[in-house]
Design a protein around this motif. Structure first.
Motif, PDB file in Angstrom:
ATOM      1  N   VAL A 116      -1.142  -3.321   1.195  1.00  0.00           N
ATOM      2  CA  VAL A 116      -2.539  -3.419   0.784  1.00  0.00           C
ATOM      3  C   VAL A 116      -2.666  -4.311  -0.445  1.00  0.00           C
ATOM      4  O   VAL A 116      -1.719  -4.480  -1.206  1.00  0.00           O
ATOM      5  N   ASP A 117      -3.853  -4.854  -0.622  1.00  0.00           N
ATOM      6  CA  ASP A 117      -4.118  -5.686  -1.793  1.00  0.00           C
ATOM      7  C   ASP A 117      -4.583  -4.810  -2.956  1.00  0.00           C
ATOM      8  O   ASP A 117      -4.542  -3.575  -2.878  1.00  0.00           O
ATOM      9  N   TYR A 118      -5.046  -5.426  -4.016  1.00  0.00           N
ATOM     10  CA  TYR A 118      -5.440  -4.706  -5.219  1.00  0.00           C
ATOM     11  C   TYR A 118      -6.615  -3.761  -4.979  1.00  0.00           C
ATOM     12  O   TYR A 118      -6.833  -2.833  -5.755  1.00  0.00           O
ATOM     13  N   ARG A 119      -7.346  -3.961  -3.875  1.00  0.00           N
ATOM     14  CA  ARG A 119      -8.484  -3.088  -3.542  1.00  0.00           C
ATOM     15  C   ARG A 119      -8.092  -1.951  -2.618  1.00  0.00           C
ATOM     16  O   ARG A 119      -8.919  -1.118  -2.273  1.00  0.00           O
ATOM     17  N   GLY A 120      -6.812  -1.966  -2.173  1.00  0.00           N
ATOM     18  CA  GLY A 120      -6.363  -0.974  -1.210  1.00  0.00           C
ATOM     19  C   GLY A 120      -6.642  -1.376   0.229  1.00  0.00           C
ATOM     20  O   GLY A 120      -6.556  -0.555   1.134  1.00  0.00           O
ATOM     21  N   VAL A 121      -6.937  -2.648   0.472  1.00  0.00           N
ATOM     22  CA  VAL A 121      -7.276  -3.150   1.801  1.00  0.00           C
ATOM     23  C   VAL A 121      -6.084  -3.924   2.372  1.00  0.00           C
ATOM     24  O   VAL A 121      -5.454  -4.720   1.666  1.00  0.00           O
ATOM     25  N   SER A 122      -5.794  -3.684   3.634  1.00  0.00           N
ATOM     26  CA  SER A 122      -4.755  -4.424   4.333  1.00  0.00           C
ATOM     27  C   SER A 122      -5.445  -5.303   5.364  1.00  0.00           C
ATOM     28  O   SER A 122      -6.096  -4.811   6.275  1.00  0.00           O
ATOM     29  N   GLY A 123      -5.311  -6.620   5.208  1.00  0.00           N
ATOM     30  CA  GLY A 123      -6.014  -7.536   6.099  1.00  0.00           C
ATOM     31  C   GLY A 123      -5.102  -8.581   6.704  1.00  0.00           C
ATOM     32  O   GLY A 123      -3.888  -8.576   6.500  1.00  0.00           O
ATOM     33  N   GLN A 135       4.120 -11.840   8.744  1.00  0.00           N
ATOM     34  CA  GLN A 135       4.102 -11.565   7.305  1.00  0.00           C
ATOM     35  C   GLN A 135       2.702 -11.366   6.739  1.00  0.00           C
ATOM     36  O   GLN A 135       2.533 -11.316   5.520  1.00  0.00           O
ATOM     37  N   THR A 136       1.674 -11.254   7.594  1.00  0.00           N
ATOM     38  CA  THR A 136       0.349 -10.935   7.052  1.00  0.00           C
ATOM     39  C   THR A 136       0.397  -9.542   6.436  1.00  0.00           C
ATOM     40  O   THR A 136       1.276  -8.736   6.754  1.00  0.00           O
ATOM     41  N   ASP A 137      -0.558  -9.266   5.586  1.00  0.00           N
ATOM     42  CA  ASP A 137      -0.635  -7.929   4.990  1.00  0.00           C
ATOM     43  C   ASP A 137      -0.719  -6.860   6.076  1.00  0.00           C
ATOM     44  O   ASP A 137      -0.048  -5.830   6.003  1.00  0.00           O
ATOM     45  N   PRO A 192      -1.518  -7.504  -6.119  1.00  0.00           N
ATOM     46  CA  PRO A 192      -1.481  -8.235  -4.860  1.00  0.00           C
ATOM     47  C   PRO A 192      -2.887  -8.740  -4.508  1.00  0.00           C
ATOM     48  O   PRO A 192      -3.841  -7.967  -4.479  1.00  0.00           O
ATOM     49  N   TYR A 193      -2.995 -10.041  -4.273  1.00  0.00           N
ATOM     50  CA  TYR A 193      -4.280 -10.666  -4.021  1.00  0.00           C
ATOM     51  C   TYR A 193      -4.100 -11.723  -2.934  1.00  0.00           C
ATOM     52  O   TYR A 193      -3.123 -12.468  -2.953  1.00  0.00           O
ATOM     53  N   CYS A 194      -5.033 -11.800  -2.002  1.00  0.00           N
ATOM     54  CA  CYS A 194      -5.007 -12.837  -0.965  1.00  0.00           C
ATOM     55  C   CYS A 194      -5.813 -14.032  -1.455  1.00  0.00           C
ATOM     56  O   CYS A 194      -7.026 -13.932  -1.645  1.00  0.00           O
ATOM     57  N   PHE A 195      -5.124 -15.132  -1.669  1.00  0.00           N
ATOM     58  CA  PHE A 195      -5.771 -16.346  -2.155  1.00  0.00           C
ATOM     59  C   PHE A 195      -6.173 -17.213  -0.970  1.00  0.00           C
ATOM     60  O   PHE A 195      -5.354 -17.489  -0.085  1.00  0.00           O
ATOM     61  N   VAL A 196      -7.411 -17.661  -0.961  1.00  0.00           N
ATOM     62  CA  VAL A 196      -7.910 -18.458   0.153  1.00  0.00           C
ATOM     63  C   VAL A 196      -7.113 -19.754   0.308  1.00  0.00           C
ATOM     64  O   VAL A 196      -6.926 -20.245   1.428  1.00  0.00           O
TER      65      VAL A 196
END
Length: 163
Positions: free
Chosen positions: A91-98, A83-85, A112-116
């Motif tokens: 992609v997140d709000y920056r267009g990055v899939s990590g 289930q990771t991006d 969509p934002y990845c919270f630490v």
């Protein structure tokens, strides 16, 4: 409701676990069912609820020594890694899939934002698995899907490094 049940799962376990504790845990675990399979972290579920289930499995292994709980932890961990991006291709709000678990629930405009905090809570039970495998010398033992505990541990270490 699920979060309260999971917190109760952890609370009933003592070390070493008495048979009544194990029975109560098994009943509560069965009540959770397979609702975790395929869940994303979009609403924070993995970060706040599934992590508690995974942590309870680590505690149950420590309390009982029964590898069933490590197998279950591995199965949950494998499901979470799907289930990771990056695994989902989102992609997140920056267009990055990590290699993180985005949520939309907590950002101001639903971005969509990845919270630490989510990533840390998700990785922690995976590292607990690694520690338990190393401490008990279980590298060659087989998991639920015929992979070795050592191979799973290596995967979880890499996931932690990538997150």
């Amino acid at each position: 409701m699920l979060r309260n049940l999971v917190v109760s799962l952890i609370a009933i376990v003592s070390a070493p676990a008495a048979s009544a504790d194990v029975s109560m845990y098994e009943s509560a675990y069965a009540a959770c069912g397979a609702d975790w399979i395929g869940l994303t972290n979009d609403d924070g579920h993995i970060g706040w609820s599934e992590t508690q289930v995974m942590e309870s499995l680590a505690v149950m292994y420590e309390s009982t020594g029964d590898p069933l709980y490590l197998d279950r932890l591995a199965e949950h961990a494998d499901g979470v890694l799907l289930q990771t991006d990056a695994a989902r291709g989102v992609v997140d709000y920056r267009g990055v899939s990590g290699d993180c678990w985005q949520a939309t629930k907590y950002s101001a405009h639903g971005e969509p934002y990845c919270f630490v905090v989510h990533d840390g809570r998700i990785i922690y039970p995976l590292i607990r698995f690694v520690e338990l495998v190393r401490a008990d010398g279980l590298h060659a033992a087989m998991t639920y899907d015929a992979a070795t505990y050592g191979a799973k541990a290596a995967t979880y270490i890499q996931a932690a490094a990538d997150a």
